[in-house]
Design a protein around this motif. Structure first.
Motif, short mmCIF file in Angstrom:
data_model
loop_
_atom_site.label_atom_id
_atom_site.label_comp_id
_atom_site.label_asym_id
_atom_site.label_seq_id
_atom_site.Cartn_x
_atom_site.Cartn_y
_atom_site.Cartn_z
N GLN A 1 -57.74 -44.10 -61.68
CA GLN A 1 -58.26 -44.87 -60.56
C GLN A 1 -58.48 -46.31 -60.97
OE1 GLN A 1 -61.51 -42.33 -59.62
NE2 GLN A 1 -60.48 -41.47 -57.83
N HIS A 2 -59.06 -46.49 -62.15
CA HIS A 2 -59.26 -47.86 -62.61
C HIS A 2 -57.94 -48.59 -62.75
CE1 HIS A 2 -63.60 -47.44 -64.33
NE2 HIS A 2 -63.53 -47.34 -63.02
N GLU A 3 -56.94 -47.86 -63.23
CA GLU A 3 -55.64 -48.51 -63.39
C GLU A 3 -55.03 -48.83 -62.05
OE1 GLU A 3 -52.99 -47.36 -66.30
OE2 GLU A 3 -54.54 -47.16 -67.83
N LEU A 4 -55.24 -47.91 -61.12
CA LEU A 4 -54.75 -48.19 -59.77
C LEU A 4 -55.45 -49.42 -59.21
CD1 LEU A 4 -54.62 -44.54 -58.49
CD2 LEU A 4 -52.68 -46.10 -58.59
N LEU A 5 -56.74 -49.47 -59.48
CA LEU A 5 -57.49 -50.64 -59.00
C LEU A 5 -56.96 -51.91 -59.67
CD1 LEU A 5 -61.13 -49.22 -58.95
CD2 LEU A 5 -59.58 -49.50 -57.02
N ALA A 6 -56.57 -51.77 -60.93
CA ALA A 6 -56.01 -52.93 -61.63
C ALA A 6 -54.70 -53.36 -60.98
CB ALA A 6 -55.79 -52.61 -63.11
N THR A 7 -53.89 -52.37 -60.64
CA THR A 7 -52.63 -52.68 -59.95
C THR A 7 -52.92 -53.42 -58.65
OG1 THR A 7 -51.74 -50.64 -60.82
CG2 THR A 7 -50.55 -51.64 -58.99
N MET A 8 -53.92 -52.91 -57.95
CA MET A 8 -54.27 -53.55 -56.69
C MET A 8 -54.82 -54.94 -56.92
SD MET A 8 -55.98 -50.46 -54.73
CE MET A 8 -54.95 -49.81 -53.47
N ALA A 9 -55.63 -55.06 -57.95
CA ALA A 9 -56.22 -56.38 -58.23
C ALA A 9 -55.13 -57.39 -58.49
CB ALA A 9 -57.15 -56.29 -59.44
N ALA B 1 -54.59 -65.07 -63.74
CA ALA B 1 -55.12 -64.09 -64.69
C ALA B 1 -56.62 -63.92 -64.52
CB ALA B 1 -54.80 -64.54 -66.12
N ALA B 2 -57.32 -65.04 -64.34
CA ALA B 2 -58.78 -64.98 -64.21
C ALA B 2 -59.18 -64.30 -62.91
CB ALA B 2 -59.36 -66.39 -64.27
N HIS B 3 -58.50 -64.66 -61.85
CA HIS B 3 -58.88 -64.09 -60.57
C HIS B 3 -58.59 -62.60 -60.53
CE1 HIS B 3 -58.71 -63.70 -56.00
NE2 HIS B 3 -59.97 -63.89 -56.34
N GLU B 4 -57.51 -62.23 -61.17
CA GLU B 4 -57.14 -60.82 -61.23
C GLU B 4 -58.28 -60.01 -61.86
OE1 GLU B 4 -52.99 -58.78 -62.43
OE2 GLU B 4 -54.04 -59.80 -64.02
N ARG B 5 -58.86 -60.53 -62.93
CA ARG B 5 -59.96 -59.83 -63.58
C ARG B 5 -61.19 -59.76 -62.66
NH1 ARG B 5 -61.14 -56.05 -67.11
NH2 ARG B 5 -59.79 -56.99 -68.68
N ARG C 1 -44.57 -49.10 -55.11
CA ARG C 1 -43.82 -48.70 -56.32
C ARG C 1 -44.73 -48.70 -57.54
NH1 ARG C 1 -37.72 -50.51 -55.53
NH2 ARG C 1 -37.11 -48.35 -55.90
N SER C 2 -45.54 -49.74 -57.70
CA SER C 2 -46.36 -49.74 -58.92
C SER C 2 -47.43 -48.67 -58.86
CB SER C 2 -46.92 -51.13 -59.23
OG SER C 2 -47.30 -51.80 -58.08
N VAL C 3 -47.97 -48.41 -57.67
CA VAL C 3 -48.98 -47.35 -57.58
C VAL C 3 -48.34 -45.99 -57.86
CG1 VAL C 3 -50.55 -46.13 -56.04
CG2 VAL C 3 -50.52 -48.62 -56.04
N LEU C 4 -47.14 -45.77 -57.33
CA LEU C 4 -46.46 -44.49 -57.59
C LEU C 4 -46.17 -44.33 -59.08
CD1 LEU C 4 -43.97 -44.20 -54.58
CD2 LEU C 4 -46.01 -42.81 -55.03
N ALA C 5 -45.77 -45.41 -59.71
CA ALA C 5 -45.47 -45.34 -61.14
C ALA C 5 -46.73 -44.95 -61.92
CB ALA C 5 -44.94 -46.68 -61.64
#
Ligand code: ADP
Ligand code: MG
Length: 653
Positions: free
Chosen positions: A590-598, A482-486, A571-575
């Protein structure tokens, strides 16, 4: 036959009687006893009261009295107070534009008098005694009373029984009355309040000494009214748009936003602890609540409601407080500027990682902030706490991304097309090197934990999920993924935003073709999204193309995420893309996409980290905005103090 089915016919147009007009107005102003309480307390505050006492019977339905020690009224003014459209607060339309009092429609007392049995006792300082005005008869006679005013409202809705039926139980009406006073009390810590019900004192909030300063008195009042937990679980801030910072000139319409925002952890199921004030007046306003909610966008997910007490101070000419009969709604001249200011202020307060405060000291007590900003130094009399903390945070952010401190657990610096290419192995090797060079000592278990390591020194990894660390206060537990993801997410956002600011063009994420395309059975929606958002996907370093009518193939992924599961990522990026129509709120998507990527880029559970990697992650958390919550709004770390540990073991100290 019903009346409505009769053909229309002419009836004479008649002027309504004064009494009827007041009763109609009362319908707008007075919904329940709490509305009366609000109006009377408004008036008492406008009269400069320092102590206001309420006495209620039957939840306020049978009796409401509001006593104040304010200016009082002269005997000749008393009858005017009950007249419709009579007010001492404005005399011209110009006054209306810049009115600073609580209310000025001049109809509250008249309206209340038309639906209840009222009397007013009042004494101005110049008078030898008080006068009593009987609302029903207009009769005035001398009575005894100290300076100030008492308004008594008996048997609310006695003449309109239909309205009386809408009232709830006494307990519910009492609760509404208390809530109404609570809203005033939070705005005016310099005024003492007491509420009595059926002869019992139910609430009392003592007057706070204004000499302590706005932030301290607000804190005191918040603690009294909402409890100490509210203080413990919130962050104080004080944001001024008026200051020139660096090169930027001061904006033309200065605004100040200050108060406290609750930690995401403190969010509740109900929106019952959200207090907004505009120039000292409690308001319920969509612009404000939306602005605050959007400041939480990145740290609080789902339907949870944040808690906050927020004050907006602005030029009264830029806000119309007179648009609503109960004065609870306002209209801003420029709601965008207000939204931006409030969002910005709250966001800055929430971004500061809490870990940083463990060493800074208690959040509100940084009385002499080390600020070297000349623009701020010019305003020594003002409360700089919030801005200072924001600056402090900016310093940290700068540190986080300088190469000397860039010990990264898994390097994603090479994410961008123009960034130098490093293999993950190289990156890891160089990280370790950097880390060893930078801080050889504090890793040793025998040396004390250094002050500038609020999250402490890593001791071990537990079940491949948690990092255990020792700090000054005791034990720190970190959810590693969780921490690294942030950390990854914030860095991606920074790079993304910086690039967008620098070059008007959006550069592409560094993409890596897959040797063997990863195919998956796709829904018609996914196929359509991949087709219609091909460009957005390219920008994000993804290449997804149809393989057959019902199959998509992932041919390239962002280089930094090459190790991850390509199909899952696609799949998650397409969603996300399907949900956020790319033309629509691009930056957010874009931020959400970045979050998905993170999420895909962050260390997975069960990955073994060595102590250096764990320490590196702790240091990154300390320097990363919003690192107290993961991208899904869950906490990333918890502190167990030595005292709490002692309690666990029943160890007396
Ligand atoms: P408004 O507050 O909009 O002026 P109200 O009907 O609430 O209208 O009050 C009418 C007037 O009565 C006020 O303008 C004020 O001059 C006077 N008044 C009401 N309550 C008080 C009070 N508690 N102390 C002194 N004056 C008061
Ligand atoms: Mg009033």
């Amino acid at each position: 036959m019903s009346a409505s089915s009769l053909p229309p016919h002419h009836r004479p147009i008649l002027a309504l009687s004064d009494a009827l007009i007041s009763q109609i107005a009362a319908g707008e102003v007075v919904e329940r006893p709490a509305s009366v309480v609000r109006e009377l307390v408004d008036n008492a505050l406008d009269a400069g009261a320092s102590q206001i006492t309420l006495r209620l019977l039957a939840g306020g339905v049978r009796l409401i009295t509001v006593e104040d020690d304010g200016l009082g009224m002269l005997p000749q003014d008393l009858p005017m107070a009950l007249r419709r459209h009579a007010t001492s607060k404005i005399a011209s339309l110009d006054d209306l534009q810049s009115v600073a009092t609580m209310g000025f429609r001049g109809e509250a007392l008249a309206a209340i008098n038309s639906i209840a049995d009222c009397c007013i006792r009042s004494r101005a300082s110049s008078q030898p005694h008080a006068f009593l005005l009987e609302g029903s008869t207009g009769e005035i006679r001398p009575v005894a009373r100290a300076q100030g005013t008492t308004v008594e409202v008996k048997e609310l809705f006695y003449s309109t029984p239909a309205r009386r039926k809408f009232l709830k139980t006494d307990a519910t009406e009492l609760a509404h009355c208390i809530e109404s006073v609570r809203r005033h009390a939070l705005a005016r810590p310099d005024v003492g309040f007491a509420i009595w019900h059926e002869g019992k004192l139910v609430e009392q909030w003592r007057r706070c000494d204004p000499a302590l300063g706005a932030a301290a008195t607000l804190d005191q009042r918040l603690a009294d009214v909402l409890g100490n937990e509210f203080l413990d679980q919130s962050i104080a801030f004080d944001w001024h748009s008026a200051r020139a910072i660096g090169e930027r000139p001061a904006p033309p319409n200065p605004m100040r936003v200050w108060g406290r925002v609750g930690l995401p952890d403190a969010a509740r199921a109900r929106a019952d602890l959200q207090f907004c004030y505009v120039n000292g007046r409690f308001v319920r306003d969509k612009v404000l609540s939306h602005a605050v909610r959007s400041a939480y966008e990145d740290v609080l997910h789902g339907q949870r409601q944040p808690v906050y007490a927020l004050h907006l101070e602005m030029n009264p000419q830029r806000v119309d407080v007179n648009v609503h009969p109960t004065k609870i709604e306002v209209r801003f001249r420029d709601s965008r500027e207000v939204h931006q200011a409030v969002r910005h202020a709250a966001e800055a307060a929430l971004a500061l990682p809490r870990a940083a405060q463990l060493t800074v000291g208690a959040p509100m007590q940084s009385d002499t902030p080390a600020v070297d900003d000349p623009a701020l130094a010019q305003h020594p009399s003002q409360d700089l706490t919030g801005s200072a903390r924001t600056l402090h945070y900016r310093d940290q952010q700068a540190i986080a991304f300088t190469p000397q401190h860039g010990h990264r657990v898994s390097d994603i610096g090479a994410l961008w097309s123009d960034a130098p290419q490093t293999s993950p192995e190289q990156a890891r090797a160089s990280d370790t090197g950097t880390f060893d060079d930078a801080a050889p000592g504090p890793n040793g278990v025998d040396t004390p934990v250094p002050d500038h390591w609020p999250l402490g020194r890593a001791l071990a990894q537990l079940h491949g999920i948690y990092i255990l660390a020792e700090n000054r206060q005791g034990l720190v537990l970190v959810d590693m993924h969780a921490a690294h993801e942030r950390v990854v997410y914030e860095r991606l956002k920074q790079q993304w935003d910086a690039q967008r600011a620098e070059t008007a063009v959006v550069r592409h994420l560094n993409s890596q073709p897959l040797l063997i395309p990863a195919t998956f059975a796709a829904t018609p929606n996914e196929v359509a999204t991949a087709h219609s958002h091909a460009q957005a996907l390219t920008v994000l370093g993804l290449e997804i193309s149809p393989f057959s009518p019902k199959t998509l193939a992932v041919r390239a992924v962002p280089a930094a995420l090459a190790q991850g599961n390509a199909v899952e990522l696609a799949r998650s990026v397409l969603a996300e893309l399907a949900q956020h129509d790319a033309s629509h709120v691009i930056e957010r998507a874009q931020h959400e996409l970045l979050a998905t990527m993170a999420c895909h880029g962050a260390v997975r559970a069960n990955r073994r980290l060595n102590l250096e990697e764990m320490n590196a992650l702790l240091r990154q958390m300390e320097a990363t905005a919003r690192s107290d919550q993961c991208n899904h709004g869950r906490p990333t770390w918890r502190q167990l103090s030595v005292r709490e540990l002692d309690a666990l073991f029943l160890r007396g100290r």
